[in-house]
Design an enzyme around this catalytic site. Structure first.
Site: not given
Ligand code: NAD
Length: 354
Positions: A89, A191-193
């Site tokens: 990450k 949201g997006h998901v």
């Protein structure tokens, strides 16, 4: 050792990583103001892959804590999805609204290039597909692009599909049937998901109760999907079969669990358990918890297609179907041992890492 790259005033140095981690690398660039960290938790299954987050951390120690925690999480998520990728990450320290520039992103790209393929980056909080395009000017080790060969674009619909399959698997395990007709699902965050998941659930006959801090998205779900809308602080105590956390991490605190009436928790959010004891609390309350990093692995499967340069959709489909298979293995083992699923999942994944 410090190293200054050719085309930037970029200084890159290895820091001492925490125990159990492979590398922690810091980059600073006086010209663009870049201050970034990459954590590589594990290269055991392949090059490390995980997104880049830009956030205004109060101090460097906070950024190190966050990047290492997230990097370890990616090792587990990538292994859970049976991808040939390790865990890594990155974080850029700074306010994405005021401090982000194309030049800073290019300097970050030069930093990633310097790691020579040990780490692949993609979008995370505070970083957009457009930023990825600037990063890609300086490195090939980037995914989540919107154009070009193997570009994978927005992973959210694929993430939602994985959540949907895992939700059905959870029902099947708990009730003996994955039929969603008239099942009540409370979705926290559209949201997006969350919205994509809501659409799939609606098509499958589920009854939706939704909440979001954005009034417009809940109105859309109400109009298009016949969803009932509730206030964000009321979503936890709805009388539903399934609670689907699809907003921010840490939703499952001890207080939140005490309010839940759902029998199953299956959602997209990362790091849903406020801490490990909350996994035990869910179990004690008779709630079956589907571990988040298995359920939401569809996004990294999508990104992996780009990293691994795979254009065969059957690879994506088999990996997404595999999330539900892995989840069922976890549930069965949890039934046998009496342990909560989040602990069983960690052990199963640790075996995959050996
Ligand atoms: P998003 O930012 O598009 O959506 C989050 C939604 O949650 C927003 O609509 C926001 O208004 C809402 N929200 C925030 N706080 C809330 C609250 N207290 N109550 C109700 N709603 C609230 O994010 P996303 O891409 O849909 O991701 C959702 C979650 O899934 C995140 O935790 C993310 O880390 C995780 N996740 C996403 C992906 C992906 O492919 N996008 C992959 C893996 C995990």
């Amino acid at each position: 050792m410090n190293q200054i790259t050719a085309d930037h005033s970029l200084i890159i140095r290895d820091l001492k990583p925490s125990e159990g981690y492979e590398r922690l690398i810091e980059a600073q660039d006086a010209q663009t103001g870049l201050h970034a960290l990459v954590s590589i938790h594990s290269l055991r299954r392949g090059p490390a892959a995980g997104g880049c987050r830009m956030f205004n951390y109060a101090k460097a120690e906070d950024a190190i804590y966050d990047v290492e925690r997230l990097s370890r999480g990616m090792t587990y998520k990538n292994a859970a999805a049976e991808l040939p990728l390790g865990g890594g990450k990155s974080v850029i320290i700074g306010d994405p609204k005021t401090q982000k520039t194309p030049a800073l992103m290019r300097a970050f790209g030069a930093f990633i290039e310097h790691l020579a393929g040990d780490y692949y980056t993609a979008e995370d909080v505070g970083v957009s597909p457009q930023d990825m395009a600037h990063i890609a000017e300086k490195t090939a080790y980037v995914a989540g692009l919107e154009g070009g060969e193997f570009a994978s674009g927005d992973p959210s619909p694929v993430t939602a599909r994985g959540v949907f399959l895992c939700l059905r698997q959870t029902l099947k395990h708990g009730l003996g049937s994955d039929d969603l007709t008239d099942k009540k699902v409370a979705i926290q965050g559209l949201g997006h998901v969350g919205m994509s998941l809501a659409e799939m659930l609606h098509r499958a006959g589920a009854k939706l109760i939704v909440s979001d801090i954005n009034a417009e998205t809940v109105r859309t779900a109400e109009a298009r999907l016949g969803a009932s809308v509730t206030a964000p602080d009321a979503i936890l105590h709805q009388d539903v079969d399934i609670f689907a956390p699809c907003a921010m991490g840490g939703a499952l605190t001890a207080d939140a669990i005490a309010l839940l009436k759902a029998r199953f928790v299956v959602g997209a959010a990362n790091n849903q358990l406020a801490d490990d004891s909350c996994g035990q609390r869910l179990q004690d309350a008779g709630i079956l918890y589907a571990p988040d990093y298995i359920v939401n692995g569809g996004g990294i499967v999508n990104v992996a297609m780009e990293i691994l340069k795979i254009d065969d959709p059957s690879y994506r489909e088999s990996r997404i179907a595999g999330l539900a298979t892995t989840l069922e293995q976890v549930f069965q083992r949890a039934d046998e041992t009496g342990e909560p699923p989040h602990l069983v999942a960690n052990r199963l994944i640790e075996r995959r890492l050996q």
